[in-house]
Design a protein around this motif. Sequence first.
Motif, PDB file in Angstrom:
ATOM      1  N   ILE A   1      -4.416  15.358  62.874  1.00  0.00           N
ATOM      2  CA  ILE A   1      -5.258  15.404  61.681  1.00  0.00           C
ATOM      3  C   ILE A   1      -4.641  16.318  60.623  1.00  0.00           C
ATOM      4  CG2 ILE A   1      -7.531  16.006  60.779  1.00  0.00           C
ATOM      5  CD1 ILE A   1      -7.508  13.511  62.514  1.00  0.00           C
ATOM      6  N   ASP A   2      -3.969  17.382  61.069  1.00  0.00           N
ATOM      7  CA  ASP A   2      -3.384  18.343  60.135  1.00  0.00           C
ATOM      8  C   ASP A   2      -2.131  17.814  59.446  1.00  0.00           C
ATOM      9  OD1 ASP A   2      -5.298  20.234  60.551  1.00  0.00           O
ATOM     10  OD2 ASP A   2      -4.182  21.315  62.095  1.00  0.00           O
ATOM     11  N   THR A   3      -1.222  17.199  60.227  1.00  0.00           N
ATOM     12  CA  THR A   3       0.099  16.851  59.688  1.00  0.00           C
ATOM     13  C   THR A   3       0.423  15.364  59.723  1.00  0.00           C
ATOM     14  OG1 THR A   3       1.091  17.293  61.856  1.00  0.00           O
ATOM     15  CG2 THR A   3       1.060  19.112  60.248  1.00  0.00           C
ATOM     16  N   GLY A   4      -0.481  14.561  60.270  1.00  0.00           N
ATOM     17  CA  GLY A   4      -0.230  13.125  60.272  1.00  0.00           C
ATOM     18  C   GLY A   4       0.555  12.657  61.478  1.00  0.00           C
ATOM     19  N   PHE A   5       1.373  11.625  61.290  1.00  0.00           N
ATOM     20  CA  PHE A   5       2.099  11.020  62.405  1.00  0.00           C
ATOM     21  C   PHE A   5       3.093  12.024  63.002  1.00  0.00           C
ATOM     22  CE2 PHE A   5       5.096   8.288  64.603  1.00  0.00           C
ATOM     23  CZ  PHE A   5       4.254   7.363  65.200  1.00  0.00           C
ATOM     24  N   LYS A   6       3.078  12.088  64.325  1.00  0.00           N
ATOM     25  CA  LYS A   6       3.967  13.018  65.023  1.00  0.00           C
ATOM     26  C   LYS A   6       5.344  12.385  65.160  1.00  0.00           C
ATOM     27  CE  LYS A   6       0.142  15.090  67.617  1.00  0.00           C
ATOM     28  NZ  LYS A   6      -0.447  15.356  68.951  1.00  0.00           N
TER      29      LYS A   6
ATOM     30  N   LEU B   1       7.438  19.147  57.154  1.00  0.00           N
ATOM     31  CA  LEU B   1       6.798  19.419  58.441  1.00  0.00           C
ATOM     32  C   LEU B   1       7.392  20.670  59.092  1.00  0.00           C
ATOM     33  CD1 LEU B   1       6.571  15.777  59.861  1.00  0.00           C
ATOM     34  CD2 LEU B   1       4.636  17.265  59.281  1.00  0.00           C
ATOM     35  N   TYR B   2       8.704  20.795  59.021  1.00  0.00           N
ATOM     36  CA  TYR B   2       9.374  21.965  59.611  1.00  0.00           C
ATOM     37  C   TYR B   2       8.890  23.245  58.923  1.00  0.00           C
ATOM     38  CZ  TYR B   2      13.099  24.998  61.373  1.00  0.00           C
ATOM     39  OH  TYR B   2      13.807  26.003  61.993  1.00  0.00           O
ATOM     40  N   LEU B   3       8.866  23.222  57.592  1.00  0.00           N
ATOM     41  CA  LEU B   3       8.451  24.410  56.844  1.00  0.00           C
ATOM     42  C   LEU B   3       6.991  24.752  57.124  1.00  0.00           C
ATOM     43  CD1 LEU B   3      10.212  23.568  53.456  1.00  0.00           C
ATOM     44  CD2 LEU B   3      10.789  25.476  54.977  1.00  0.00           C
ATOM     45  N   TYR B   4       6.142  23.747  57.212  1.00  0.00           N
ATOM     46  CA  TYR B   4       4.723  23.984  57.469  1.00  0.00           C
ATOM     47  C   TYR B   4       4.515  24.638  58.828  1.00  0.00           C
ATOM     48  CZ  TYR B   4      -0.178  23.038  58.578  1.00  0.00           C
ATOM     49  OH  TYR B   4      -1.491  23.162  58.958  1.00  0.00           O
ATOM     50  N   GLU B   5       5.176  24.103  59.861  1.00  0.00           N
ATOM     51  CA  GLU B   5       4.997  24.654  61.204  1.00  0.00           C
ATOM     52  C   GLU B   5       5.483  26.097  61.273  1.00  0.00           C
ATOM     53  OE1 GLU B   5       3.259  23.338  63.397  1.00  0.00           O
ATOM     54  OE2 GLU B   5       3.106  21.273  62.706  1.00  0.00           O
TER      55      GLU B   5
ATOM     56  N   ILE C   1       5.716  28.252  58.735  1.00  0.00           N
ATOM     57  CA  ILE C   1       4.829  29.106  57.932  1.00  0.00           C
ATOM     58  C   ILE C   1       3.510  29.351  58.660  1.00  0.00           C
ATOM     59  CG2 ILE C   1       3.433  29.104  55.801  1.00  0.00           C
ATOM     60  CD1 ILE C   1       5.865  27.736  54.442  1.00  0.00           C
ATOM     61  N   LYS C   2       3.027  28.341  59.373  1.00  0.00           N
ATOM     62  CA  LYS C   2       1.782  28.490  60.139  1.00  0.00           C
ATOM     63  C   LYS C   2       1.931  29.546  61.229  1.00  0.00           C
ATOM     64  CE  LYS C   2      -1.572  26.088  60.876  1.00  0.00           C
ATOM     65  NZ  LYS C   2      -3.030  26.279  60.681  1.00  0.00           N
ATOM     66  N   GLU C   3       3.153  29.701  61.753  1.00  0.00           N
ATOM     67  CA  GLU C   3       3.391  30.682  62.805  1.00  0.00           C
ATOM     68  C   GLU C   3       3.286  32.105  62.275  1.00  0.00           C
ATOM     69  OE1 GLU C   3       7.181  29.777  64.410  1.00  0.00           O
ATOM     70  OE2 GLU C   3       6.579  27.831  65.252  1.00  0.00           O
ATOM     71  N   THR C   4       3.498  32.256  60.955  1.00  0.00           N
ATOM     72  CA  THR C   4       3.408  33.577  60.336  1.00  0.00           C
ATOM     73  C   THR C   4       1.933  33.965  60.184  1.00  0.00           C
ATOM     74  OG1 THR C   4       5.412  33.057  59.101  1.00  0.00           O
ATOM     75  CG2 THR C   4       4.143  34.973  58.363  1.00  0.00           C
ATOM     76  N   ALA C   5       1.633  35.188  60.337  1.00  0.00           N
ATOM     77  CA  ALA C   5       0.232  35.646  60.378  1.00  0.00           C
ATOM     78  C   ALA C   5      -0.326  35.808  58.971  1.00  0.00           C
ATOM     79  CB  ALA C   5       0.137  36.957  61.137  1.00  0.00           C
ATOM     80  N   PHE C   6      -0.378  34.706  58.211  1.00  0.00           N
ATOM     81  CA  PHE C   6      -1.044  34.753  56.908  1.00  0.00           C
ATOM     82  C   PHE C   6      -2.539  34.548  57.140  1.00  0.00           C
ATOM     83  CE2 PHE C   6       3.251  33.273  55.626  1.00  0.00           C
ATOM     84  CZ  PHE C   6       3.576  34.324  54.777  1.00  0.00           C
ATOM     85  N   ASP C   7      -3.327  35.511  56.725  1.00  0.00           N
ATOM     86  CA  ASP C   7      -4.770  35.459  56.963  1.00  0.00           C
ATOM     87  C   ASP C   7      -5.452  34.722  55.807  1.00  0.00           C
ATOM     88  OD1 ASP C   7      -7.218  35.808  58.062  1.00  0.00           O
ATOM     89  OD2 ASP C   7      -7.492  37.850  57.291  1.00  0.00           O
ATOM     90  N   ARG C   8      -5.167  33.429  55.716  1.00  0.00           N
ATOM     91  CA  ARG C   8      -5.766  32.607  54.661  1.00  0.00           C
ATOM     92  C   ARG C   8      -5.598  31.137  55.025  1.00  0.00           C
ATOM     93  NH1 ARG C   8      -1.819  33.514  49.536  1.00  0.00           N
ATOM     94  NH2 ARG C   8      -1.051  35.410  50.524  1.00  0.00           N
ATOM     95  N   PRO C   9      -6.338  30.231  54.400  1.00  0.00           N
ATOM     96  CA  PRO C   9      -6.213  28.809  54.721  1.00  0.00           C
ATOM     97  C   PRO C   9      -4.811  28.288  54.385  1.00  0.00           C
ATOM     98  CG  PRO C   9      -8.187  29.242  53.420  1.00  0.00           C
ATOM     99  CD  PRO C   9      -7.374  30.492  53.388  1.00  0.00           C
ATOM    100  N   THR C  10      -4.237  27.530  55.310  1.00  0.00           N
ATOM    101  CA  THR C  10      -2.917  26.921  55.101  1.00  0.00           C
ATOM    102  C   THR C  10      -3.039  25.424  55.349  1.00  0.00           C
ATOM    103  OG1 THR C  10      -1.826  28.959  55.814  1.00  0.00           O
ATOM    104  CG2 THR C  10      -0.490  26.955  55.775  1.00  0.00           C
ATOM    105  N   PHE C  11      -2.579  24.635  54.374  1.00  0.00           N
ATOM    106  CA  PHE C  11      -2.768  23.185  54.419  1.00  0.00           C
ATOM    107  C   PHE C  11      -1.423  22.462  54.334  1.00  0.00           C
ATOM    108  CE2 PHE C  11      -6.511  25.040  52.395  1.00  0.00           C
ATOM    109  CZ  PHE C  11      -7.548  24.471  53.125  1.00  0.00           C
TER     110      PHE C  11
END
Length: 818
Positions: A803-808, A542-546, A548-558
């Motif tokens: 919906i993206d990452t599940g239980f908070k 979860l930490y890595l996903y959040e 990486i999402k902050e980085t401006a990668f112009d592509r789908p991230t799941f």
Amino acid sequence: MNDVRFYSHIHRDETGEIISRKTLQQHLKEVINHGQRVASQMPSRFSENENFRSWMEVLCIGHDFGKFTSYFQKYLLNRKRDGTKHYHGFISALFTAYLTNKAELKINHGVDKYLPLISYLCILHHHGDLENMDKDIIQPDGFDPAWINKLEPNQLNNMKNMEIQVEDILKRYPAIQKIYDDLYPSGNFRIRDFAESWMDFLDTIDMLKFSLQHDANENICVEAYTYLLLTYSILIDADKKSAAHAEVPQKRRNLPSSLVDNFRENSPRIDPSATEGINGIRNEIYNKVCSAVENIDINSHHIMTLTAPTGTGKTLSALSAAVKLRTRIEDTQGYIPRIIYSLPFTSIIDQNFQVTDDVLSMLEDYPSNMGEYLLKHHYLSNVEYKRKDQEMETDNALMLIESWESEIIVTTFVQLLQTVIGYRNRWLKKYHKIAGSIIVLDEVQNIPVEYWQLVSDSLKTLCRELNCYVILLTATKPLLFDQEECIELLEGSSGYFAHFQRTQLKPNMEGISLDDMVQEFEGLCQDDKSLMLVANTIKSSLYLYEKIKETAFDRPTFYLSSNIIPRHRRQRVEEVSQALISGENPILVSTQVVEAGVDLDFDMVIRDLGPIDSIVQVAGRCNRSGKKARSDVHVYNIVNDKKQSLAKYVYGPGSINAAREALDSVIHSEEDYHKLVEDFFAHVKRIISSQKSKDIWKAICGLCFRSETQKCVADFALIESLPNMVDVFVQVDDSALELWERYQMEVIKERDINRKRLNFTEMKADFHSYKISLPKELAAELVPISMNFFLLPIEALENYYSIDTGFKRVPEDTTWII
């Protein structure tokens, strides 16, 4: 007196009125017939052994002897209890053991003297789970008049009931004796003889127990265990099917030896004439395996291996080998073995089941009788069984599925191994279907190392005692068996790994923090390549996903992990797959859920350190088709603030230290994976204790199935329950709301236990698709349903579930209280 009628089962309507009755004589006859039918389909050491068939007849005819008492009849018909005098397990067990002793059966030289003891234990628990032989046997003391008062409460209760029940049965002696004379004319016994000698016969049972524990060698003890599970399984299956009026298939279905050959010839996806590339390799492997299984000495070789790289068609090769082996056994040994295809995870069962379903579709009558040919059995599988163009009712379908009434069974390691090493009534009713079977074990490296010896010994026992055959199917062969104990079906198997240059491992074993891992990711990420990062823990993923999402990668991230409900996981995999196919070069941050059963193909993979076989599994999600240049699989050792490897919290220090030594920050090409994994397994086997295996094997030899004071068979758990974990049902959409309402009405509020179980069986696959497991402290503010089960209502969804990452793991609004 001879006209008196005895009943075994009744059925009542919703008002409690009796709508049907089954006489005890009819029930015993049905159980005998079913037991004999089963025995006739087993390997010749059983089917052609008149003594074994006679023993089964004795077990079937004696198992409900206690139901002849007036106490049971009043309880059954009028719901009148007189304490526990209607209990029939103990008197039936002692009576059946007495009959077995009188019969003087010769089945297997080593275990023959213990047949009365096995009969006693089998009948004693035929309505429950197997227990502990030490507690099951009453020890009379003829020198102490007060010995009976020293018994444990349940034993004392059995003794007091026994005296009363025997006296009661003698009041109806002529009618009962006539029933037994009609059902068992060759028995040559008198109930009066038993009534006069049962107390003395307790000494016989006690002495047999003492002899088994102190005089018998290990082989005889294991034989006693095997025969107990076998006879117990046949009996309880027959008993349940008679009670339920189940319609059981009377004939076996034919599987032609050329079944898979014909499928490959007619499949538009397969070119059986190809000699080049991946298809050429698949054809070569298939032909070699089929040739090998047609030519090996099946009297000498019961354990086989099929070792080949991933993506080389092992499933079809193994299925064809099993079908051809089945034909050879039928032709030479006179019985038809079932094929049990077992896999480690429910997530990969659907794929293998679909392949087998496609193959069987070549048979003309398969669509009308699918259930008799093929079934899927695990705790989440749908209850569906089709025969004669009819879908069977849930209760009958469940009974046939749970007793494996089919030619090919696709199931999990849990279902298979916790039956072979088992004690539960519900699980053991399929044990006899394993006798003489062909067992295909796929991806056996997923069996915990501490159980390798136990599983190995158990499988060898099945081959030796029940004439089973085992095919180990894997790309990374663990050391379950010594080399001389098995035969490889693929000649030159190790050479096939050199053909593949799809990926290479690039390990960096210096500790790296999560923040530094994000920077490494950014440096490796390229616009024209899809990339997957696999973490070991939900928290780190979860930490890595959040980040990486902050980085401006112009592509789908799941994001993908068990923190997301299974329904959303399946949808997520499909979304990622579509993004890959359409060339969007997606990024996926995941946990180990992608290691098996997820058909994704990335250009590059990054994985946190783990066991070598797990790393190789993840590497299989990279450049799967081999159409690209050699792809990189980067392995990092992610550490916490104390410089401790996060992998050790998941896999333990022994396995992770072995993996670090094996990788050693050196690039490893795919052609080296096979040797790398074998060396890793050899190292792990040396350092991981086999004490759990030894303890449970000792319990098997001592017939100790359940105990609170000593190691027992019940301690075997292929999947260990994590402490302090609870289940949460997430009301994430309208379908979940409707399902929860149905669960409330049809399960929680349903009073009839059998109806409650069937209702949940019908909905369980959908129900589990909305469930996740969490540490209990994270569910503290949710609605408690039971001790380890909570509800996350839709009103609180926004605060507790994404919906993206599940239980908070940290709710947005911690002041919200349910």
